[in-house]
Design a protein around this motif. Sequence first.
Motif, PDB file in Angstrom:
ATOM      1  N   ALA A  18       0.833  -1.209   0.000  1.00 40.90           N
ATOM      2  CA  ALA A  18       0.000   0.000   0.000  1.00 40.90           C
ATOM      3  C   ALA A  18       0.863   1.254   0.000  1.00 40.90           C
ATOM      4  O   ALA A  18       0.569   2.228  -0.714  1.00 40.90           O
ATOM      5  CB  ALA A  18      -0.924  -0.003   1.202  1.00 40.90           C
ATOM      6  N   ALA A  19       1.930   1.270   0.771  1.00 43.67           N
ATOM      7  CA  ALA A  19       2.802   2.443   0.822  1.00 43.67           C
ATOM      8  C   ALA A  19       3.519   2.662  -0.506  1.00 43.67           C
ATOM      9  O   ALA A  19       3.617   3.801  -0.991  1.00 43.67           O
ATOM     10  CB  ALA A  19       3.821   2.285   1.951  1.00 43.67           C
ATOM     11  N   ILE A  20       3.998   1.594  -1.115  1.00 40.83           N
ATOM     12  CA  ILE A  20       4.692   1.732  -2.396  1.00 40.83           C
ATOM     13  C   ILE A  20       3.717   2.141  -3.494  1.00 40.83           C
ATOM     14  O   ILE A  20       4.051   2.939  -4.370  1.00 40.83           O
ATOM     15  CB  ILE A  20       5.444   0.435  -2.733  1.00 40.83           C
ATOM     16  N   GLU A  21       2.510   1.614  -3.454  1.00 35.57           N
ATOM     17  CA  GLU A  21       1.499   2.021  -4.429  1.00 35.57           C
ATOM     18  C   GLU A  21       1.170   3.504  -4.287  1.00 35.57           C
ATOM     19  O   GLU A  21       1.041   4.214  -5.281  1.00 35.57           O
ATOM     20  CB  GLU A  21       0.241   1.177  -4.257  1.00 35.57           C
ATOM     21  N   TYR A  22       1.055   3.993  -3.067  1.00 35.06           N
ATOM     22  CA  TYR A  22       0.793   5.412  -2.831  1.00 35.06           C
ATOM     23  C   TYR A  22       1.942   6.267  -3.365  1.00 35.06           C
ATOM     24  O   TYR A  22       1.721   7.299  -4.005  1.00 35.06           O
ATOM     25  CB  TYR A  22       0.585   5.664  -1.338  1.00 35.06           C
ATOM     26  N   ILE A  23       3.162   5.843  -3.110  1.00 37.00           N
ATOM     27  CA  ILE A  23       4.329   6.597  -3.591  1.00 37.00           C
ATOM     28  C   ILE A  23       4.356   6.610  -5.114  1.00 37.00           C
ATOM     29  O   ILE A  23       4.618   7.649  -5.733  1.00 37.00           O
ATOM     30  CB  ILE A  23       5.620   5.987  -3.010  1.00 37.00           C
ATOM     31  N   TYR A  24       4.061   5.487  -5.751  1.00 36.37           N
ATOM     32  CA  TYR A  24       4.101   5.409  -7.212  1.00 36.37           C
ATOM     33  C   TYR A  24       2.985   6.249  -7.839  1.00 36.37           C
ATOM     34  O   TYR A  24       3.214   6.939  -8.842  1.00 36.37           O
ATOM     35  CB  TYR A  24       4.001   3.955  -7.663  1.00 36.37           C
ATOM     36  N   ILE A  25       1.794   6.218  -7.278  1.00 35.83           N
ATOM     37  CA  ILE A  25       0.694   7.016  -7.822  1.00 35.83           C
ATOM     38  C   ILE A  25       0.987   8.507  -7.656  1.00 35.83           C
ATOM     39  O   ILE A  25       0.686   9.311  -8.547  1.00 35.83           O
ATOM     40  CB  ILE A  25      -0.634   6.611  -7.157  1.00 35.83           C
ATOM     41  N   THR A  26       1.588   8.882  -6.535  1.00 34.79           N
ATOM     42  CA  THR A  26       1.990  10.280  -6.345  1.00 34.79           C
ATOM     43  C   THR A  26       3.031  10.681  -7.381  1.00 34.79           C
ATOM     44  O   THR A  26       2.972  11.778  -7.947  1.00 34.79           O
ATOM     45  CB  THR A  26       2.541  10.471  -4.924  1.00 34.79           C
ATOM     46  N   TYR A  27       3.983   9.787  -7.637  1.00 32.53           N
ATOM     47  CA  TYR A  27       5.001  10.051  -8.655  1.00 32.53           C
ATOM     48  C   TYR A  27       4.360  10.267 -10.028  1.00 32.53           C
ATOM     49  O   TYR A  27       4.721  11.195 -10.751  1.00 32.53           O
ATOM     50  CB  TYR A  27       5.999   8.902  -8.695  1.00 32.53           C
ATOM     51  N   LEU A  28       3.400   9.417 -10.392  1.00 25.98           N
ATOM     52  CA  LEU A  28       2.744   9.565 -11.688  1.00 25.98           C
ATOM     53  C   LEU A  28       1.981  10.885 -11.787  1.00 25.98           C
ATOM     54  O   LEU A  28       1.957  11.517 -12.843  1.00 25.98           O
ATOM     55  CB  LEU A  28       1.788   8.397 -11.938  1.00 25.98           C
ATOM     56  N   GLY A  29       1.370  11.301 -10.695  1.00 25.84           N
ATOM     57  CA  GLY A  29       0.655  12.572 -10.697  1.00 25.84           C
ATOM     58  C   GLY A  29       1.586  13.754 -10.880  1.00 25.84           C
ATOM     59  O   GLY A  29       1.294  14.682 -11.640  1.00 25.84           O
ATOM     60  N   PHE A  30       2.717  13.747 -10.188  1.00 28.85           N
ATOM     61  CA  PHE A  30       3.657  14.852 -10.328  1.00 28.85           C
ATOM     62  C   PHE A  30       4.418  14.792 -11.649  1.00 28.85           C
ATOM     63  O   PHE A  30       4.901  15.817 -12.132  1.00 28.85           O
ATOM     64  CB  PHE A  30       4.642  14.877  -9.162  1.00 28.85           C
ATOM     65  N   GLN A  31       4.533  13.620 -12.245  1.00 24.62           N
ATOM     66  CA  GLN A  31       5.211  13.501 -13.534  1.00 24.62           C
ATOM     67  C   GLN A  31       4.395  14.173 -14.641  1.00 24.62           C
ATOM     68  O   GLN A  31       4.954  14.638 -15.633  1.00 24.62           O
ATOM     69  CB  GLN A  31       5.445  12.041 -13.876  1.00 24.62           C
TER      70      GLN A  31
END
Length: 71
Positions: A18-31
């Motif tokens: 869950a934590a890694i998924e949250y970090i990855y989705i945040t990364y995609l949003g800022f990308q």
Amino acid sequence: MKPSWISLFLGNTLYAVAAIEYIYITYLGFQALPFLQRQTAFLYPAFFVFVLYFSSLFGFNISQHVVDYFF
């Protein structure tokens, strides 16, 4: 919530995923924002999640501590 290694593994794995998924989705949003530079810096906390996950398998039950904190 049982004190066995299997429940420790399953609970900690779910929290880590869950934590890694949250970090990855945040990364995609800022990308998607064109004015930001070096968006890969948002992926750096995933390394710390991996380290904490592997160290927690030696006896630190994350789900037990979260339940104790909230209830």
